[in-house]
Design a protein around this motif. Structure first.
Motif, mmCIF file in Angstrom:
data_model
loop_
_atom_site.group_PDB
_atom_site.id
_atom_site.type_symbol
_atom_site.label_atom_id
_atom_site.label_comp_id
_atom_site.label_asym_id
_atom_site.label_seq_id
_atom_site.Cartn_x
_atom_site.Cartn_y
_atom_site.Cartn_z
ATOM 1 N N LEU A 1 -49.654 26.584 52.534
ATOM 2 C CA LEU A 1 -50.562 26.584 51.390
ATOM 3 C C LEU A 1 -51.594 27.691 51.563
ATOM 4 O O LEU A 1 -52.295 27.748 52.574
ATOM 5 N N LYS A 2 -51.667 28.542 50.546
ATOM 6 C CA LYS A 2 -52.511 29.738 50.636
ATOM 7 C C LYS A 2 -53.967 29.393 50.995
ATOM 8 O O LYS A 2 -54.574 30.001 51.866
ATOM 9 N N GLU A 3 -54.510 28.413 50.316
ATOM 10 C CA GLU A 3 -55.945 28.110 50.440
ATOM 11 C C GLU A 3 -56.343 27.755 51.868
ATOM 12 O O GLU A 3 -57.427 28.113 52.329
ATOM 13 N N THR A 4 -55.487 27.016 52.541
ATOM 14 C CA THR A 4 -55.862 26.510 53.865
ATOM 15 C C THR A 4 -54.952 27.054 54.971
ATOM 16 O O THR A 4 -54.891 26.487 56.057
ATOM 17 N N ALA A 5 -54.280 28.157 54.686
ATOM 18 C CA ALA A 5 -53.306 28.699 55.639
ATOM 19 C C ALA A 5 -53.953 29.091 56.959
ATOM 20 O O ALA A 5 -53.329 29.047 58.012
ATOM 21 N N LYS A 6 -55.224 29.486 56.880
ATOM 22 C CA LYS A 6 -55.892 29.915 58.101
ATOM 23 C C LYS A 6 -57.362 29.505 58.043
ATOM 24 O O LYS A 6 -58.127 30.052 57.249
ATOM 25 N N ILE A 7 -57.712 28.549 58.871
ATOM 26 C CA ILE A 7 -59.104 28.132 59.006
ATOM 27 C C ILE A 7 -59.648 28.912 60.200
ATOM 28 O O ILE A 7 -58.991 29.006 61.241
ATOM 29 N N TYR A 8 -60.849 29.476 60.018
ATOM 30 C CA TYR A 8 -61.357 30.385 61.049
ATOM 31 C C TYR A 8 -62.333 29.690 62.001
ATOM 32 O O TYR A 8 -62.944 28.670 61.667
ATOM 33 N N ASP A 9 -62.451 30.290 63.158
ATOM 34 C CA ASP A 9 -63.390 29.865 64.191
ATOM 35 C C ASP A 9 -64.828 29.952 63.625
ATOM 36 O O ASP A 9 -65.189 30.953 63.024
ATOM 37 N N LEU A 10 -65.609 28.908 63.815
ATOM 38 C CA LEU A 10 -66.961 28.900 63.218
ATOM 39 C C LEU A 10 -67.877 29.962 63.823
ATOM 40 O O LEU A 10 -68.836 30.393 63.193
ATOM 41 N N GLN A 11 -67.590 30.353 65.057
ATOM 42 C CA GLN A 11 -68.434 31.367 65.699
ATOM 43 C C GLN A 11 -67.883 32.774 65.530
ATOM 44 O O GLN A 11 -68.592 33.747 65.755
ATOM 45 N N ASP A 12 -66.609 32.883 65.159
ATOM 46 C CA ASP A 12 -65.994 34.193 64.985
ATOM 47 C C ASP A 12 -64.976 34.134 63.851
ATOM 48 O O ASP A 12 -63.785 33.887 64.070
ATOM 49 N N PRO A 13 -65.442 34.348 62.631
ATOM 50 C CA PRO A 13 -64.546 34.211 61.475
ATOM 51 C C PRO A 13 -63.461 35.277 61.391
ATOM 52 O O PRO A 13 -62.743 35.347 60.401
ATOM 53 N N ALA A 14 -63.331 36.089 62.451
ATOM 54 C CA ALA A 14 -62.226 37.051 62.466
ATOM 55 C C ALA A 14 -61.001 36.440 63.143
ATOM 56 O O ALA A 14 -59.896 36.957 63.016
ATOM 57 N N ILE A 15 -61.186 35.339 63.882
ATOM 58 C CA ILE A 15 -60.034 34.725 64.559
ATOM 59 C C ILE A 15 -59.830 33.301 64.056
ATOM 60 O O ILE A 15 -60.756 32.660 63.553
ATOM 61 N N LYS A 16 -58.593 32.801 64.199
ATOM 62 C CA LYS A 16 -58.322 31.450 63.721
ATOM 63 C C LYS A 16 -58.931 30.417 64.661
ATOM 64 O O LYS A 16 -59.070 30.659 65.867
ATOM 65 N N MET A 17 -59.314 29.297 64.109
ATOM 66 C CA MET A 17 -59.738 28.174 64.941
ATOM 67 C C MET A 17 -58.512 27.763 65.759
ATOM 68 O O MET A 17 -57.422 27.608 65.206
ATOM 69 N N SER A 18 -58.669 27.624 67.065
ATOM 70 C CA SER A 18 -57.497 27.406 67.922
ATOM 71 C C SER A 18 -57.823 26.496 69.089
ATOM 72 O O SER A 18 -58.900 26.585 69.684
ATOM 73 N N LYS A 19 -56.866 25.613 69.408
ATOM 74 C CA LYS A 19 -57.048 24.707 70.541
ATOM 75 C C LYS A 19 -57.243 25.481 71.829
ATOM 76 O O LYS A 19 -58.031 25.107 72.685
ATOM 77 N N SER A 20 -56.483 26.571 71.974
ATOM 78 C CA SER A 20 -56.504 27.253 73.258
ATOM 79 C C SER A 20 -57.471 28.437 73.290
ATOM 80 O O SER A 20 -57.877 28.859 74.361
ATOM 81 N N ALA A 21 -57.843 28.972 72.125
ATOM 82 C CA ALA A 21 -58.620 30.214 72.151
ATOM 83 C C ALA A 21 -60.057 30.085 71.665
ATOM 84 O O ALA A 21 -60.880 30.954 71.937
ATOM 85 N N SER A 22 -60.381 29.009 70.928
ATOM 86 C CA SER A 22 -61.736 28.911 70.386
ATOM 87 C C SER A 22 -62.729 28.468 71.450
ATOM 88 O O SER A 22 -62.395 27.685 72.340
#
Ligand code: ATP
Ligand code: MG
Length: 332
Positions: free
Chosen positions: A180-201
């Motif tokens: 789904l386009k709208e929610t395809a990528k939720i971004y990290d709250l501290q770095d909106p250039a990267i995706k919110m991620s279990k391993s990287a955020s």
């Protein structure tokens, strides 16, 4: 009914908002219209080191969260990947149909391995997309509901599935990504250039669904916003605010234009305060439901056992066909 298949890793314990909005929310909706198979992908989890006791606990926790989010074992097949050995078995065959070059082009592997360094990167992390090819093809899935970061892995599944079909005769259904386009990528709250991620955020950048409400409020309120003060959806110029608006709109069911109107002339602070409330209101009952499933591990395990049995009946048949097609001698 068309079929869907998807999975989520049990790593890190709690799911985050990206997992829910990008994937699990769609899983819940699709069980009404599709023949749905969903799994906790513990085989994928061990591509990075896991403590055994923690992995066992987080696998149950993942299943509990999926049920709490709205998966209904009467409407979908929910199982644990390692309970269905056919995944690992078909993965080997797929390893032998996938090119080393094409596997090397997987951007997620490149990112994750670059961060870990070559000596700490396992071969399993490299071949994990190929296990995922097996995951999907085993069930003849028509669609794969995932976030944008998984698009490339669905694409390679299509390529390898078509190659197998071309080489050995029609065997697998070629799946489409369902993103789904709208929610395809939720971004990290501290770095909106990267995706919110279990391993990287970083802990501050990720909204875990099982965080204490207080922590959730704090994280939302300290989210990075953009220069200026206007609250408008503009992913290029205002990635931070746009991310907050996406989360707000999806969780509350309010349109983004309506939110833009509501917050016209108000500052980022007002938006964040209200969003913190929207998120807390959603996660509070979710946390309670998750705990209920955890408090009754027998019921949880029996749901997973039934799911595995159903999944196996489909997977075993596909594996037998694939083994036959590649020319393996029948065992009896
Ligand atoms: P990791 O960083 O370790 O890969 P993850 O945060 O991506 O973990 P997964 O279990 O790999 O979590 O992903 C489960 C599902 O959630 C996948 O369909 C994935 O595409 C989706 N997803 C993960 N992060 C996001 C995100 N930030 N926005 C939208 N969807 C996401
Ligand atoms: Mg991931």
């Amino acid at each position: 009914r068309p079929r869907v298949l998807s999975g989520i890793q049990p790593t890190a314990g709690s799911f985050h908002l990206g997992n829910y909005l990008g994937a699990v929310r769609q899983w819940v909706a699709l069980q009404e219209t599709h023949d749905a198979f969903y799994m906790v992908v513990d085989l994928h989890a061990i591509t990075i080191p896991q403590d055994p006791a923690e992995l066992r606990a987080s696998t149950r926790l993942a299943a509990a969260q999926l049920l709490a989010a709205g998966l209904d074992p009467e409407r979908c097949t929910l199982f644990v990947q390692s309970h269905v050995p056919e995944h690992a078995q078909l993965a080997w065959v797929m390893n032998c149909v996938t090119g080393f070059g094409e596997a090397s082009r997987m951007t997620q592997f490149k990112d994750k391995s670059a961060k870990q360094g070559a000596d700490r990167t396992t071969v399993g992390l490299f071949t994990y997309p190929i296990l995922q090819i097996a995951d999907i093809l085993l069930y003849h899935a028509d669609q794969v509901p995932v976030g944008e970061d998984q698009r490339q892995h669905v694409e390679i599944t299509r390529d390898v599935g078509e190659r197998f079909n071309g080489r050995y005769g029609p065997t697998f259904t070629i799946p489409e990504p369902y993103i789904l386009k709208e929610t395809a990528k939720i971004y990290d709250l501290q770095d909106p250039a990267i995706k919110m991620s279990k391993s990287a955020s970083s802990p501050k950048g990720i909204v875990n669904l099982l965080d204490e409400p207080k922590a959730t409020v704090k994280k939302v309120k300290s989210a990075v916003t953009d220069t200026g003060s206007e609250i408008v959806f503009d992913e290029e110029k205002k990635p931070g605010v746009s991310n907050l608006l996406t989360i707000f709109a999806t969780l509350s069911g309010t349109g983004i234009p309506e939110l833009e109107q509501r917050y016209a002339g108000k500052g980022y602070g007002a938006l964040k305060t209200d969003l913190a409330e929207v998120v807390t209101e959603w996660v509070t009952p979710f946390r309670a439901r998750t705990q209920e499933y955890l408090d009754d591990p027998e019921t949880l395990d029996s749901i997973l056992a039934k799911g595995a049995e159903k999944a196996r009946s489909v997977a075993a048949e596909t594996l037998a066909t694939a083994y036959d097609r590649v020319g393996f001698l029948p065992a009896k």
